[in-house]
Design an enzyme around this catalytic site. Structure first.
Site, PDB file in Angstrom:
ATOM      1  N   PRO A  78     -11.022 -40.257  37.278  1.00 23.12           N
ATOM      2  CA  PRO A  78     -11.920 -39.491  36.411  1.00 23.12           C
ATOM      3  C   PRO A  78     -11.394 -38.081  36.182  1.00 23.12           C
ATOM      4  CG  PRO A  78     -13.179 -40.730  38.021  1.00 23.12           C
ATOM      5  CD  PRO A  78     -11.735 -40.901  38.390  1.00 23.12           C
ATOM      6  N   CYS A  79     -11.618 -37.578  34.963  1.00 21.34           N
ATOM      7  CA  CYS A  79     -10.953 -36.332  34.552  1.00 21.34           C
ATOM      8  C   CYS A  79     -11.914 -35.189  34.270  1.00 21.34           C
ATOM      9  CB  CYS A  79     -10.125 -36.603  33.294  1.00 21.34           C
ATOM     10  SG  CYS A  79     -11.130 -37.093  31.865  1.00 21.34           S
ATOM     11  N   GLN A  80     -13.211 -35.362  34.539  1.00 24.36           N
ATOM     12  CA  GLN A  80     -14.165 -34.353  34.073  1.00 24.36           C
ATOM     13  C   GLN A  80     -13.884 -32.965  34.632  1.00 24.36           C
ATOM     14  OE1 GLN A  80     -14.845 -37.411  35.020  1.00 24.36           O
ATOM     15  NE2 GLN A  80     -16.544 -38.314  33.879  1.00 24.36           N
TER      16      GLN A  80
END
Length: 370
Positions: A78-80
């Site tokens: 995940p890149c948030q």
């Protein structure tokens, strides 16, 4: 080769991997709804649903992968925490999930690894032996003696995808394989929106307020034509105030540029926000990045390009349909979405997905060089 997919989402990235002789036999996804979606698409894959940061789930993934003789890993953490579309928090714990992919590489010693994330991944620091180091340096320190490691920020529009989407790609090839995995050449031709979705039937928006629906007397007729192409080619619902300003907004422009029909507060002044919000796409360019906020007109350049109508307004005052996004993500027209999936879930996982044609072209380089 048999492969492991970590942080699998619903498996968008691996859509075409079987065409390149990569068989994903083990996958891990945190969220049950997405894991169920993945199982629908890949019923023969061993989906392990749960938190990879827990010892039980991690060991289950590793042991199952060993039994399945996994030699390839694709990991899309995940890149948030890194994304410029998010808060860009350098201390977001999700930034450190890459270390679990690194642990899996250490424990499984696969022949090849493909890691993918937002381009800020290459500029993000994580802790290593009491210091903070850049993720690329962390991987070099961990695996530089055993693996060739190539790192590059690519734009998927140069790899057969009608979408501008910059991603950090890290390719690792174990040195004893004799293969040095590198990136494919860029396409000279960029697929435009006109080429990708220009053939699809025009659709009127579904206006939430009933009193404004008679503005679009051809709504039902157009909807019928859209559904004849795909059951996913139907319009999102929008409030009238947003529909009205987009009806008066030309292709490639933002409603913020309109002299009269611009997004207003109750006092008549313009609403706040970035210049690229309330903005239509361009027919003659690849689409902008499809984000998880693809359902709203007020987000970044989310609105259909539209076409000039005889009365001076513009058609398709709406965000893209799910089917249009399927095309723009380079997914197949018959992508097998489960019937139980909500439109919100579908839109979110597409926005967080990896364009699979770009992945296929990158993986194809293994076949060429072997």
């Amino acid at each position: 080769m048999n492969g492991l997919s970590m942080f699998a989402n619903v498996g968008i990235a691996e859509t075409y991997l079987s065409q390149e002789n990569i068989n994903i036999v083990v996958a891990n996804e945190l969220l049950p709804e997405r894991a169920r979606f993945y199982e629908h698409l890949y019923p023969e894959c061993n989906m392990i649903c749960g938190d990879i940061t827990t010892e039980e789930i991690y060991q289950n993934v590793i042991e199952t992968s060993r039994k399945q003789n996994v030699e390839f890993i694709i990991a899309t953490p995940p890149c948030q925490g890194m994304s410029i579309a998010g808060k860009s928090d350098p201390d977001d714990p999700r930034n450190y999930l890459v270390t679990y992919a690194a642990n899996a590489i250490r424990d499984l010693k696969p022949k090849f690894v493909l890691m993918e994330n937002v381009f800020m991944q290459l500029k993000t620091h994580i802790p290593y032996k009491g210091q903070k180091v850049l993720i690329p340096d962390y991987l070099d320190l961990m695996f530089g003696s055993e693996y060739h490691i190539e790192k590059q920020v690519i734009d998927t529009k140069f790899y057969g995808v009608p979408q501008q989407r910059k991603r950090a790609i890290i390719l690792m090839s174990r040195k004893d394989t004799g293969v040095h995995w590198d990136f494919p050449p860029k396409d000279e031709h960029i697929i435009t929106l006109e080429e990708a979705i220009g053939d699809l039937p025009s659709l009127d928006p579904f206006v939430k307020e009933k009193e404004y629906r008679d503005v679009f007397p051809e709504y039902e007729e157009k909807l019928k034509k859209g559904l004849a192409v795909s059951k996913w080619h139907f319009p999102k619902d929008h409030v009238w105030r947003n529909v009205e300003v987009m009806m008066h907004t030309p292709t490639g422009c933002s409603a913020r540029q309109n002299e009269v029909y611009f997004p207003k507060k109750k006092d008549g002044t313009m609403v706040g926000g970035a210049p690229r919000t309330y903005m239509r796409m361009d027919w003659d360019k690849a689409a902008p990045t499809i984000t998880s906020y693809n359902h709203t007109i007020s987000s970044f350049q989310n609105v259909h390009p539209g076409r000039l109508l005889p009365d001076g307004t513009y058609s398709d005052a709406r965000v893209l349909t799910i089917f249009e996004m399927i095309r723009i993500m380079s997914l197949p027209d018959d992508w097998d979405i489960p019937d139980w999936a909500s439109t919100q879930l579908i839109r979110t996982v597409i926005g967080e997905g990896v364009p699979p044609e770009a992945v296929r072209r990158i993986v194809k380089e293994l076949k060429i060089k072997e």
